[in-house]
Every structure is written in C-alpha cells, then in structure tokens.
Design a protein around this motif. Structure first.
Motif, PDB file in Angstrom:
ATOM      1  N   ALA A  72       1.068  -1.074   0.095  1.00 26.48           N
ATOM      2  CA  ALA A  72      -0.358  -0.120  -0.445  1.00 26.48           C
ATOM      3  C   ALA A  72       1.123   1.267  -0.075  1.00 26.48           C
ATOM      4  CB  ALA A  72      -0.730   0.088   1.131  1.00 26.48           C
ATOM      5  N   GLY A  73       2.008   1.064   0.321  1.00 23.05           N
ATOM      6  CA  GLY A  73       2.950   2.122   0.931  1.00 23.05           C
ATOM      7  C   GLY A  73       3.385   2.257  -0.127  1.00 23.05           C
ATOM      8  N   ILE A  74       4.311   1.498  -1.307  1.00 22.44           N
ATOM      9  CA  ILE A  74       4.454   1.884  -2.792  1.00 22.44           C
ATOM     10  C   ILE A  74       3.607   2.211  -3.521  1.00 22.44           C
ATOM     11  CG2 ILE A  74       5.516   0.645  -4.371  1.00 22.44           C
ATOM     12  CD1 ILE A  74       6.540  -1.667  -2.057  1.00 22.44           C
ATOM     13  N   LYS A  75       1.961   1.751  -3.620  1.00 20.99           N
ATOM     14  CA  LYS A  75       1.530   2.750  -4.290  1.00 20.99           C
ATOM     15  C   LYS A  75       1.755   3.979  -3.978  1.00 20.99           C
ATOM     16  CE  LYS A  75      -0.726   1.653  -7.674  1.00 20.99           C
ATOM     17  NZ  LYS A  75      -0.729   1.753  -9.284  1.00 20.99           N
ATOM     18  N   HIS A  79       1.816   5.970  -7.569  1.00 24.96           N
ATOM     19  CA  HIS A  79       1.066   4.857  -8.397  1.00 24.96           C
ATOM     20  C   HIS A  79       0.900   4.927  -9.844  1.00 24.96           C
ATOM     21  CE1 HIS A  79      -0.843   9.189  -8.335  1.00 24.96           C
ATOM     22  NE2 HIS A  79      -0.956   9.224  -9.436  1.00 24.96           N
ATOM     23  N   ASN A  80       2.133   4.999 -10.180  1.00 29.60           N
ATOM     24  CA  ASN A  80       1.956   4.716 -11.710  1.00 29.60           C
ATOM     25  C   ASN A  80       2.827   3.163 -11.460  1.00 29.60           C
ATOM     26  OD1 ASN A  80       1.121   7.115 -12.899  1.00 29.60           O
ATOM     27  ND2 ASN A  80       2.689   7.922 -12.989  1.00 29.60           N
ATOM     28  N   LEU A  81       3.554   2.162 -10.542  1.00 27.53           N
ATOM     29  CA  LEU A  81       3.437   1.157 -10.416  1.00 27.53           C
ATOM     30  C   LEU A  81       2.215   0.214 -10.235  1.00 27.53           C
ATOM     31  CD1 LEU A  81       6.363   1.888  -8.298  1.00 27.53           C
ATOM     32  CD2 LEU A  81       6.589   1.561 -10.560  1.00 27.53           C
ATOM     33  N   LYS A 259      -3.737  13.824  -7.619  1.00 27.44           N
ATOM     34  CA  LYS A 259      -4.323  14.222  -9.360  1.00 27.44           C
ATOM     35  C   LYS A 259      -3.113  14.091 -10.433  1.00 27.44           C
ATOM     36  CE  LYS A 259      -9.668  14.513  -9.397  1.00 27.44           C
ATOM     37  NZ  LYS A 259     -10.156  14.360  -8.941  1.00 27.44           N
ATOM     38  N   ASP A 260      -1.736  14.949 -10.515  1.00 26.54           N
ATOM     39  CA  ASP A 260      -1.479  15.320 -11.149  1.00 26.54           C
ATOM     40  C   ASP A 260      -0.805  14.251 -11.804  1.00 26.54           C
ATOM     41  OD1 ASP A 260      -3.188  16.890 -12.435  1.00 26.54           O
ATOM     42  OD2 ASP A 260      -2.453  18.654 -11.127  1.00 26.54           O
ATOM     43  N   LYS A 261      -0.012  14.107 -10.396  1.00 22.39           N
ATOM     44  CA  LYS A 261       1.398  13.241 -10.767  1.00 22.39           C
ATOM     45  C   LYS A 261       1.680  12.565  -9.439  1.00 22.39           C
ATOM     46  CE  LYS A 261       4.520  17.896  -9.314  1.00 22.39           C
ATOM     47  NZ  LYS A 261       5.316  18.160  -9.843  1.00 22.39           N
ATOM     48  N   PRO A 262       2.388  11.517  -9.567  1.00 30.36           N
ATOM     49  CA  PRO A 262       2.349  10.811  -8.036  1.00 30.36           C
ATOM     50  C   PRO A 262       3.102  11.022  -7.037  1.00 30.36           C
ATOM     51  CG  PRO A 262       4.428   9.586 -10.099  1.00 30.36           C
ATOM     52  CD  PRO A 262       3.431  10.499 -10.464  1.00 30.36           C
ATOM     53  N   LEU A 263       2.815  11.003  -5.520  1.00 29.27           N
ATOM     54  CA  LEU A 263       3.711  11.396  -4.745  1.00 29.27           C
ATOM     55  C   LEU A 263       5.173  11.789  -4.373  1.00 29.27           C
ATOM     56  CD1 LEU A 263       2.432  12.975  -1.499  1.00 29.27           C
ATOM     57  CD2 LEU A 263       3.362  10.025  -0.619  1.00 29.27           C
ATOM     58  N   VAL A 264       5.955  10.825  -5.539  1.00 28.46           N
ATOM     59  CA  VAL A 264       7.160  10.812  -5.295  1.00 28.46           C
ATOM     60  C   VAL A 264       7.849  11.560  -6.368  1.00 28.46           C
ATOM     61  CG1 VAL A 264       7.413   9.021  -7.617  1.00 28.46           C
ATOM     62  CG2 VAL A 264       9.538   8.738  -5.901  1.00 28.46           C
ATOM     63  N   GLU A 265       6.819  12.623  -6.944  1.00 24.15           N
ATOM     64  CA  GLU A 265       7.717  13.704  -8.007  1.00 24.15           C
ATOM     65  C   GLU A 265       6.487  15.036  -7.662  1.00 24.15           C
ATOM     66  OE1 GLU A 265       5.860  12.547 -12.243  1.00 24.15           O
ATOM     67  OE2 GLU A 265       7.169  10.956 -11.546  1.00 24.15           O
ATOM     68  N   ALA A 266       6.238  15.264  -6.374  1.00 25.77           N
ATOM     69  CA  ALA A 266       5.825  15.969  -6.176  1.00 25.77           C
ATOM     70  C   ALA A 266       7.060  16.957  -5.332  1.00 25.77           C
ATOM     71  CB  ALA A 266       4.876  15.525  -4.855  1.00 25.77           C
ATOM     72  N   ASP A 267       6.756  18.553  -5.511  1.00 24.97           N
ATOM     73  CA  ASP A 267       7.708  18.790  -4.948  1.00 24.97           C
ATOM     74  C   ASP A 267       7.560  18.842  -3.413  1.00 24.97           C
ATOM     75  OD1 ASP A 267       9.688  20.619  -3.677  1.00 24.97           O
ATOM     76  OD2 ASP A 267      10.052  22.202  -4.997  1.00 24.97           O
ATOM     77  N   ILE A 268       7.961  18.278  -1.963  1.00 25.18           N
ATOM     78  CA  ILE A 268       7.299  18.721  -0.911  1.00 25.18           C
ATOM     79  C   ILE A 268       7.969  19.670   0.217  1.00 25.18           C
ATOM     80  CG2 ILE A 268       7.517  16.051  -0.296  1.00 25.18           C
ATOM     81  CD1 ILE A 268      10.133  15.878   1.130  1.00 25.18           C
ATOM     82  N   ARG A 269       8.917  20.428  -0.735  1.00 24.21           N
ATOM     83  CA  ARG A 269       8.800  21.346  -0.132  1.00 24.21           C
ATOM     84  C   ARG A 269       7.991  22.699   0.207  1.00 24.21           C
ATOM     85  NH1 ARG A 269      14.630  22.418  -3.761  1.00 24.21           N
ATOM     86  NH2 ARG A 269      12.845  21.428  -5.080  1.00 24.21           N
TER      87      ARG A 269
END
Ligand SMILES: Cc1ncc(C[n+]2csc(CCOP(=O)(O)OP(=O)(O)O)c2C)c(N)n1
Ligand code: SF4
Length: 281
Positions: A72-75, A79-81, A259-269
């Motif tokens: 669940a964490g990986i997804k 979520h593209n995986l 919605k637009d991109k997975p969390l891994v690509e979000a700019d958390i700053r």
C-alpha cells in the motif's frame, strides 16, 4: 519482451504448485506488456515468498504476515507502478489478516496473490487458518478443531472490489485472472489453490482436478454480490474464476495532491509542515 525471471533456479520441492504460479505471473506480465521497471512485487515470508529470488522486477521482502502494508505504501508513493503481493495463506489470512481487511476496505490498488496450500509450509506443515477441520498436521496431531477461515467471503464482506480464486493446475486460467486483476482499478484478491505435495498429501493435483469447477461455465454473474457470497461457501466443489468485481474509486484517487503526478514526483518543499513540526517542539 522483457526478461521476467532471474538466472536463479527455484528451490521449491518437485511438483510444488508455486512453479505454476510463477509461470502464470510471467505469462500475465507478458500479456500486459508491463516493463520490468513498472512492476513491484512485495513478498511475504514462506515458500511462496521465496519467489523473491526468481522474479526479475523490483521487489521488497517483508516480514511474515506484513506483505500488504508495504505494498500500500509503494502504491501511495508512486501510483504509476503495478504493485503485487506474493503471500501464503498463513501470512495473509493468519498473521496479516488485519492488513487484508484494511487494504480491501480502502480499495488500495494492489493485486494480492495468496498461494493457498492450506498449511504453513515453510515451517513444515503446521495448520493455517484455511486448514480443513479435522486435518492432522504436526501442530494438530489429533486433527484441527477450528472452523476454516473463508478468505473470499471475508474479502467480500470487507468491500473488496475484485475477488477471485484460481488453481495452479490451470495456468492459462490463472493467467487470465491475473491479467483481469491487474487491469482492475483498485484492490484485487486472487486466492490460488496451490498443491503442496510435501506436506499436504490429502490435496494433490488430482484431488483439485476432481473438485474445481469453473464459475464462467456455471453462468455466474461477477456483478452479483449475493451469488458471489454463496459461491464462496461451496465445499463439495471449489469454484474458480472471478467471484465478484465492482467499479470503485482506488484509494490514491481520493487525494487532489495525487491527481496530476505521483507523490514521488511532488515537490515536498512546497508543502507547509510548520504546524506538524511545531507539535514536536
Ligand atoms: C513474525 C513471524 N512469525 C513467524 C515466523 C515463522 N514463519 C516463517 S514462514 C512461516 C509460515 C509460512 O506459511 P505461509 O504464510 O502459509 O506460506 P507458505 O510457506 O505456505 O508459502 C512462519 C510461521 C516468521 N518468520 N515471522
Ligand atoms: S514445502 Fe510445499 S509449498 Fe513449500 S516448496 Fe515444498 S511443496 Fe512447495
């Protein structure tokens, strides 16, 4: 076609149903044209989990019974995986059963493949939650007195949006189920009848061949929850196929941030964590 398996030879006993399940996984990944870097397999501990050495894809080997939370964490992270869990009936329906309910209720977009050999096989055949009542095992020398756990009915009552049962003795059928489960948007459980010739002598391939029946040939409607529920309680015959499938929003689609991109690509700053960090002061 991508490489699907490593150059390590499987260590399972001769005749183990896990060979066939690995074959179905290879065939399904080929049919779906999933590239190696697009799939992640989370392996639980057990004979089933030893598949970690043989599948050529991203992998994570979890603790026993804990395969579902990392999936669940990986997804959530990406979520593209395509995320799969390889787990035994002991891990999924015993130690990890709470996670099964949680992922089913949340509709986490993960495909869980339970290698159901009705025993704890890696630890030499002790009873598991699905062991039939009365079966003699090393941990129940007088025969188990518990009623067996019903994984399909449990998944159905916990709002699982895709519930199926496959059989290691029919690789094309199991491949088809895997393809359908992978395409399904949301949680999917495939309980796989997996012969363990070393410890489960009462259920060889021949026993299953006499007992399985195909839901699609019986005119079963996978949209009918009540029919799925009834089919899950059959014991004279063991139906295989898709018991139930319903459209439901996958968990990660509930969040605007994703919605637009997975969390891994979000700019958390850009996310304001001041309030959260202040709570730790
Ligand atoms: C937390 C924890 N409890 C118990 C064990 C011991 N253990 C390792 S494999 C296993 C049973 C595996 O049975 P199952 O999950 O059904 O998988 P199978 O081997 O049948 O594929 C157990 C109890 C462990 N490794 N970790
Ligand atoms: S003990 Fe059973 S499940 Fe484990 S590898 Fe041998 S046949 Fe397969």
């Amino acid at each position: 076609m991508s490489q699907r398996v490593t150059n390590i030879s499987p260590t399972w006993c001769p005749g183990c149903g896990n060979f066939a399940i690995l074959g179905a996984i290879k065939a399904a990944l080929d049919q779906l044209q999933i590239k190696t870097h697009q799939a992640v397999f989370v392996y639980d501990v057990g004979c089933s989990g030893n598949m970690a050495d043989f599948v050529f894809a991203y992998g994570f080997h979890a603790l026993h019974g804990r395969g579902l939370p990392p999936a669940a964490g990986i997804k959530l992270a990406n979520h593209n995986l395509k995320v799969f869990v390889i787990i035994g009936d002991g891990g999924c329906y015993g130690e990890g059963v709470g996670h099964l309910l949680s992922l089913a209720r949340g509709n986490h977009d993960v495909t869980v493949l339970t290698h159901d050999n009705f025993l704890y096989s890696l630890t030499t055949g002790q009873k598991s939650p699905t062991t039939p009542k009365g079966q003699v095992t090393p941990s129940t020398p007088l025969g188990t007195t518990d009623e067996p756990f019903n994984p399909l009915a449990t998944a159905l009552t916990n709002s699982a949006s895709f519930v199926a049962r496959g059989f290691a003795g029919d690789i094309p059928h199991l491949t088809k189920l895997l393809v359908e489960a992978t395409k399904h948007q949301g949680f999917s459980l495939i309980d796989v009848l997996q012969p363990c010739p070393t410890y489960n002598k009462s259920r060889p391939y021949s026993w299953y061949r006499e007992h399985v029946e195909y839901l699609d040939k019986l005119g079963h409607d996978p949209a009918n929850l009540e029919a799925a529920w009834k089919a899950s309680y059959k014991t004279d015959k063991l139906p295989i196929g898709v018991f139930y499938q319903v459209p439901r929003t996958p968990w990660h689609e509930n969040f605007a941030l994703l919605k637009d991109k997975p969390l891994v690509e979000a700019d958390i700053r850009q996310i304001d964590l001041t309030q959260v960090l202040d709570e730790f002061k």
